[in-house]
Design an enzyme around this catalytic site. Sequence first.
Site, PDB file in Angstrom:
ATOM      1  N   CYS A   1       1.352  -4.378  16.936  1.00 17.37           N
ATOM      2  CA  CYS A   1       0.682  -3.298  17.641  1.00 17.37           C
ATOM      3  C   CYS A   1      -0.888  -3.794  17.625  1.00 17.37           C
ATOM      4  O   CYS A   1      -1.498  -4.143  16.403  1.00 17.37           O
ATOM      5  CB  CYS A   1       0.703  -2.145  16.970  1.00 17.37           C
ATOM      6  SG  CYS A   1       2.521  -1.299  16.977  1.00 17.37           S
TER       7      CYS A   1
ATOM      8  N   CYS B   1      -3.078   2.426   8.242  1.00 10.58           N
ATOM      9  CA  CYS B   1      -2.068   1.370   7.930  1.00 10.58           C
ATOM     10  C   CYS B   1      -2.740  -0.094   7.770  1.00 10.58           C
ATOM     11  O   CYS B   1      -3.201  -0.678   8.701  1.00 10.58           O
ATOM     12  CB  CYS B   1      -1.059   1.530   9.114  1.00 10.58           C
ATOM     13  SG  CYS B   1       0.247   0.574   8.958  1.00 10.58           S
TER      14      CYS B   1
ATOM     15  N   CYS C   1       4.222  -6.610   8.980  1.00 12.32           N
ATOM     16  CA  CYS C   1       4.931  -6.260   9.852  1.00 12.32           C
ATOM     17  C   CYS C   1       5.185  -7.209  11.216  1.00 12.32           C
ATOM     18  O   CYS C   1       4.182  -7.850  11.474  1.00 12.32           O
ATOM     19  CB  CYS C   1       4.209  -4.881  10.536  1.00 12.32           C
ATOM     20  SG  CYS C   1       5.174  -3.906  11.754  1.00 12.32           S
TER      21      CYS C   1
ATOM     22  N   GLU D   1       0.868  -1.154  -0.103  1.00  8.05           N
ATOM     23  CA  GLU D   1      -0.104  -0.131  -0.064  1.00  8.05           C
ATOM     24  C   GLU D   1       0.954   1.369   0.045  1.00  8.05           C
ATOM     25  O   GLU D   1       1.838   1.341   0.762  1.00  8.05           O
ATOM     26  CB  GLU D   1      -0.819  -0.080   1.397  1.00  8.05           C
ATOM     27  CG  GLU D   1      -1.924  -1.042   1.488  1.00  8.05           C
ATOM     28  CD  GLU D   1      -2.585  -0.724   2.974  1.00  8.05           C
ATOM     29  OE1 GLU D   1      -3.309  -1.795   3.026  1.00  8.05           O
ATOM     30  OE2 GLU D   1      -2.359   0.136   3.447  1.00  8.05           O
TER      31      GLU D   1
ATOM     32  N   CYS E   1      -3.606  -2.290  15.178  1.00  6.56           N
ATOM     33  CA  CYS E   1      -3.206  -1.756  13.834  1.00  6.56           C
ATOM     34  C   CYS E   1      -3.631  -2.989  12.816  1.00  6.56           C
ATOM     35  O   CYS E   1      -3.415  -4.116  13.150  1.00  6.56           O
ATOM     36  CB  CYS E   1      -1.582  -1.748  13.592  1.00  6.56           C
ATOM     37  SG  CYS E   1      -0.936  -1.446  11.990  1.00  6.56           S
TER      38      CYS E   1
ATOM     39  N   CYS F   1       3.144   8.521   1.266  1.00  6.60           N
ATOM     40  CA  CYS F   1       3.239   7.756   2.588  1.00  6.60           C
ATOM     41  C   CYS F   1       3.576   6.275   2.026  1.00  6.60           C
ATOM     42  O   CYS F   1       2.910   5.761   1.346  1.00  6.60           O
ATOM     43  CB  CYS F   1       1.939   7.654   3.234  1.00  6.60           C
ATOM     44  SG  CYS F   1       2.168   6.429   4.646  1.00  6.60           S
TER      45      CYS F   1
HETATM   46  N1  SAH Z   1       5.812   1.215  12.196  1.00  2.00           N
HETATM   47  C1  SAH Z   1       6.021   2.463  12.066  1.00  2.00           C
HETATM   48  C2  SAH Z   1       5.321   3.009  10.760  1.00  2.00           C
HETATM   49  C3  SAH Z   1       4.122   2.642  10.332  1.00  2.00           C
HETATM   50  S1  SAH Z   1       2.666   2.943  11.061  1.00  2.00           S
HETATM   51  C4  SAH Z   1       5.545   3.120  13.495  1.00  2.00           C
HETATM   52  O1  SAH Z   1       4.846   2.483  14.181  1.00  2.00           O
HETATM   53  O2  SAH Z   1       5.608   4.357  13.513  1.00  2.00           O
HETATM   54  C5  SAH Z   1       2.411   4.818  11.137  1.00  2.00           C
HETATM   55  C6  SAH Z   1       1.569   5.243  12.197  1.00  2.00           C
HETATM   56  O3  SAH Z   1       0.174   4.795  12.008  1.00  2.00           O
HETATM   57  C7  SAH Z   1       2.022   4.957  13.636  1.00  2.00           C
HETATM   58  O4  SAH Z   1       2.089   5.877  14.586  1.00  2.00           O
HETATM   59  C8  SAH Z   1       1.007   3.901  13.813  1.00  2.00           C
HETATM   60  O5  SAH Z   1       0.922   3.676  15.166  1.00  2.00           O
HETATM   61  C9  SAH Z   1      -0.484   4.470  13.367  1.00  2.00           C
HETATM   62  N2  SAH Z   1      -1.440   3.620  13.097  1.00  2.00           N
HETATM   63  C10 SAH Z   1      -1.591   2.306  12.965  1.00  2.00           C
HETATM   64  N3  SAH Z   1      -2.910   1.859  12.945  1.00  2.00           N
HETATM   65  C11 SAH Z   1      -3.636   2.905  13.059  1.00  2.00           C
HETATM   66  C12 SAH Z   1      -5.126   3.090  12.869  1.00  2.00           C
HETATM   67  N4  SAH Z   1      -5.829   2.253  12.835  1.00  2.00           N
HETATM   68  N5  SAH Z   1      -5.331   4.315  13.138  1.00  2.00           N
HETATM   69  C13 SAH Z   1      -4.459   5.563  13.174  1.00  2.00           C
HETATM   70  N6  SAH Z   1      -3.294   5.404  13.469  1.00  2.00           N
HETATM   71  C14 SAH Z   1      -2.742   3.989  13.164  1.00  2.00           C
END
Ligand code: SAH
Length: 338
Positions: free
Chosen positions: A113, A328, A109, A89, A116, A102
Amino acid sequence: MELFEQKTAELESYCKQLGHSSFRGRQIADWLYKKGARLPSEMTNLPGSLRDELNASCTITRSKIIKKSKAPDGTTKFLLELGDGETVETVLLPYADRLSVCVSSQIGCSAGCMFCATAMCGLIRNLTAGEIIDQVLTLQEQAKNRVTHVVFMGMGEPLMNMPNVLKAIHLLNEEVGVSMRRITVSTVGITPAINKLAEMDLQLTLALSLHAPDDEVRKKLIPLASRFPIGELIKTCRDYADRTKRRVTSEYLLIAGVNDSPAQASKLAGLLKGMLCHVNLIPYNEVPDKPYKRPGRQSIAAFRQVLEDAGIEVTQRLERGHSVSGACGQLRRSTHQK
Ligand code: SAH
């Protein structure tokens, strides 16, 4: 050899090795990174013999667009198919004064998290430097306009794919022409990797996905955080800011009833006090099958107020791209579940 990830200097020495002038290497770089050539036969100012040699011994691997969804605000999410059939993506974010992309750094990954969508498929593989910069060039071609900003906030954890991400950053900077200061690397918070990045003293923007003001809540949201305690992590980010003189972004996802109370805002302000940073508040983008909810506008405003009263600079992520599965990992997931 894969051509589409070689720097000009590498292409120059390759051309020399083949018995051509090193100047040909600069021409090839120009075709690859400025003119978007996908075949050696398109490189019409090269001698035919060199084009034949490139054809015989090199590949130029570029992605194919397999899905594109555009929100009314112009945010466009792309699903790109890579050489091996995997998909990734990438999001195009047009603003009045800038054009941001982006990018993803991995397919899937391993950070895990809890909130996510990408985490749900685990890590499939790292992206190569070529596959990372392809995302920027593919979207630049689509936008018919120069990309000014690149953020590593798509799928994957960039600091768990350091060599390829660093190579991509150098290619973006030196070959594609994106300023270092306009490249943001967002990390879940791998303390030793942030240290390494600080030593390189690049003018990048570092964004830390903090999401909680203490280890207890942070570990619940980010299981990996149990390996990198928050005290040391913040100290490392302070050192990063001191050394590079670059303001660090603390990303803070707001999830209702989990990390959005005024008391947590006040704790966050204490944690970041005196650091060259700002907090970017991100209201949670809800993911199907996840229990987490976005807080109401009032709680978001109250959280923000506590930070501002404590003298912390706050920005709030513009809510863009909801209708294109903006968060994400969401688009890839929706496609793979069909
Ligand atoms: N792995 C890296 C970058 C990828 S995610 C990181 O953790 O920073 C980029 C950002 O989007 C991160 O801050 C992540 O926590 C956030 N993110 C992931 N899922 C999300 C969601 N459902 N809503 C809002 N932000 C989200």
